[in-house]
Design a protein around this motif. Sequence first.
Motif, short mmCIF file in Angstrom:
data_model
loop_
_atom_site.label_atom_id
_atom_site.label_comp_id
_atom_site.label_asym_id
_atom_site.label_seq_id
_atom_site.Cartn_x
_atom_site.Cartn_y
_atom_site.Cartn_z
N VAL A 128 -56.56 -26.25 30.85
CA VAL A 128 -57.82 -26.38 30.23
C VAL A 128 -57.93 -25.59 28.84
CG1 VAL A 128 -60.11 -26.40 30.03
CG2 VAL A 128 -59.14 -27.47 32.11
N LEU A 129 -57.63 -24.31 29.02
CA LEU A 129 -57.66 -23.44 28.02
C LEU A 129 -56.71 -23.64 27.00
CD1 LEU A 129 -58.35 -20.67 26.52
CD2 LEU A 129 -56.52 -19.47 28.06
N ALA A 130 -55.41 -24.01 27.28
CA ALA A 130 -54.25 -24.56 26.72
C ALA A 130 -54.72 -25.71 25.61
CB ALA A 130 -52.97 -24.95 27.25
N ILE A 131 -55.38 -26.74 26.21
CA ILE A 131 -55.92 -28.11 25.47
C ILE A 131 -56.96 -27.33 24.63
CG2 ILE A 131 -56.90 -30.19 25.89
CD1 ILE A 131 -55.89 -30.40 28.81
N SER A 132 -57.92 -26.74 24.98
CA SER A 132 -58.72 -26.05 24.17
C SER A 132 -58.53 -25.44 22.92
CB SER A 132 -59.86 -25.24 24.69
OG SER A 132 -60.61 -24.69 24.09
N VAL A 133 -57.42 -24.61 23.07
CA VAL A 133 -56.66 -23.81 22.12
C VAL A 133 -56.08 -24.76 20.93
CG1 VAL A 133 -54.67 -22.62 21.43
CG2 VAL A 133 -56.48 -21.70 23.32
N LEU A 134 -55.37 -26.20 21.36
CA LEU A 134 -54.99 -26.95 20.70
C LEU A 134 -56.07 -27.46 19.52
CD1 LEU A 134 -52.59 -29.02 22.82
CD2 LEU A 134 -52.12 -27.36 21.07
N PHE A 135 -57.23 -27.82 19.92
CA PHE A 135 -58.30 -28.37 19.09
C PHE A 135 -58.77 -27.15 18.13
CE2 PHE A 135 -58.06 -31.50 22.16
CZ PHE A 135 -58.31 -32.90 21.54
N MET A 136 -58.97 -26.17 18.82
CA MET A 136 -59.54 -24.94 18.13
C MET A 136 -58.62 -24.44 16.80
SD MET A 136 -58.94 -21.38 17.58
CE MET A 136 -58.20 -20.77 18.97
N ALA A 137 -57.08 -24.47 17.16
CA ALA A 137 -56.38 -24.13 16.11
C ALA A 137 -56.17 -24.84 14.94
CB ALA A 137 -55.06 -23.96 16.72
N TYR A 138 -56.47 -26.34 15.35
CA TYR A 138 -56.51 -27.58 14.29
C TYR A 138 -57.56 -27.25 13.38
CZ TYR A 138 -56.74 -31.99 12.02
OH TYR A 138 -56.97 -32.95 11.24
N GLY A 139 -58.89 -26.76 14.07
CA GLY A 139 -60.07 -26.85 13.06
C GLY A 139 -60.06 -25.33 12.46
N SER A 150 -45.84 -18.60 36.33
CA SER A 150 -46.61 -19.39 37.40
C SER A 150 -48.12 -19.76 36.94
CB SER A 150 -46.60 -18.61 38.73
OG SER A 150 -47.52 -17.39 38.41
N PHE A 151 -48.39 -19.01 35.79
CA PHE A 151 -49.69 -19.40 35.46
C PHE A 151 -49.94 -20.82 34.75
CE2 PHE A 151 -47.48 -16.96 32.12
CZ PHE A 151 -47.48 -17.83 31.11
N LEU A 152 -48.57 -21.28 34.28
CA LEU A 152 -48.83 -22.61 33.71
C LEU A 152 -49.32 -23.81 34.45
CD1 LEU A 152 -45.38 -22.60 31.64
CD2 LEU A 152 -47.61 -22.29 30.97
N LEU A 153 -49.13 -23.48 36.05
CA LEU A 153 -49.58 -24.55 37.03
C LEU A 153 -51.31 -24.35 37.18
CD1 LEU A 153 -46.80 -24.39 39.56
CD2 LEU A 153 -46.95 -26.05 37.46
N ILE A 167 -58.09 -15.11 32.71
CA ILE A 167 -57.54 -16.33 33.39
C ILE A 167 -56.31 -16.00 34.41
CG2 ILE A 167 -56.53 -18.80 33.17
CD1 ILE A 167 -58.88 -19.27 30.89
N VAL A 168 -55.55 -15.35 33.65
CA VAL A 168 -53.96 -15.17 34.21
C VAL A 168 -53.70 -13.76 34.70
CG1 VAL A 168 -52.99 -16.75 32.66
CG2 VAL A 168 -52.98 -14.37 32.01
N GLY A 169 -54.74 -12.73 34.52
CA GLY A 169 -54.44 -11.35 35.01
C GLY A 169 -53.78 -10.63 33.97
N THR A 170 -53.75 -9.43 34.02
CA THR A 170 -53.01 -8.34 32.97
C THR A 170 -51.53 -8.42 33.13
OG1 THR A 170 -54.72 -6.92 33.05
CG2 THR A 170 -52.81 -6.04 32.15
#
Length: 438
Positions: free
Chosen positions: A207-218, A198-201, A323-326
Amino acid sequence: MAKVNRARSTSPPDGGWGWMIVAGCFLVTICTRAVTRCISIFFVEFQTYFSQDYAQTAWIHSIVDCVTMLCGLGFALCYSPAIAMVGKYFSRRKALAYGISMSGSGIGIFILAPVVQLLIEQFSWRGALLILGGFVLNLCVCGALMRPITLKEDRSTPEQNRVCRTQTQDLKQGSPCSTWTKKWVHTCLCGSLQQEYSFLLMSDFVVLAISVLFMAYGCSPLFVYLVPYALSVGVSHQQAAFLMSILGVIDIIGNITFGWLTDRRCLKNYQYVCYLFAVGLDGLCYLCLPMLQSLPLLVPFACTFGYFDGAYVTLIPVVTAEIVGTPSLSSALGVVYFLHAVPYLVSPPIAGWLVDTTGSYTAAFLLCGFSMIFSSVLLAFARLIKKMKKTQLRFLAKESDPKLQLWTNGSVAYSVTRELDQRDGESVAIAMLGSNLT
């Protein structure tokens, strides 16, 4: 076969067998992340032996990292579950536990970088890879340390799934052709998946997922091209391997000290900001790298980049849990590390293509630097907008009704007081109507 003893606890124990889980995760990161990052030492050997350009040779490292993050194959079966287990066993000391666990990557690089260079010189690159393969078999020992634990919040889910399965079987036996039965089966099958993911919604997670894409690229190309870049500016093979060792040992310090610092009371509520700070500074280090063309200048770079690389790697699980909880941490971490796969696959070959095209590392390093800075700025901007919306909602609530008690849950705001007043008014109206009819 003997049944595996499953530890039961109402809350994460923050110790006990948890430290054995940390030790197991520590060894896992040595055998996975450290080994894959040391592949950059093989880069020149592969390029020379196969007579290929930078872009073609970079695919070797890219595919290893991509498969680790993308599939359930190889290192992926060890890396993600080990990290998720640490989050199950720790709450109050979570950042410190992750700092120790993830420091295995830095220690592994520090030890393996000169050892791998020595193995290549003594046994060629084929023999060195064979010896590394034997070392990686220690992952079997790490897996033996991973003891499952059931927390209070996790106990309801298996029971709900069991009831759902039982009811589904009963309905199938009673009326297998019923449309209503089919709908119920579909609901039961999708219910557990919907609850788990459910956290995917959640907008914060997107926003974290999009940020991770750019961070992983760098972050990926440096571990492929640091040694070739050092060699291109006149650094010897042993000194280039020494740079990787420095990067590794400072990575350890960043893992442990940053994890310990962000667990302190003064920074406990600012772990998100600390993560942004670390990612942004690594991006700035990238922008300075093309100007550093000697060993005395590359050593401070390796120290700075290594420290903040260890810092933000430690905080990735912490920020995800915030963000998503334990309860959803294991699934969310799986998605976060899955998102690393595509950037890990394409960024080294793209950087190699830029090197082949321009004849310089400058464009490749600048692109990586700006990518990491954008990752940090994106998360900071999203957090700022969220705080502004909350402040605006509180202000509007106070202005519109002094009795209004504003309850916030993300972007949703409602008033308990107003609802109670409306219900009281309706009750009075119904009572008056009844008395008039009487």
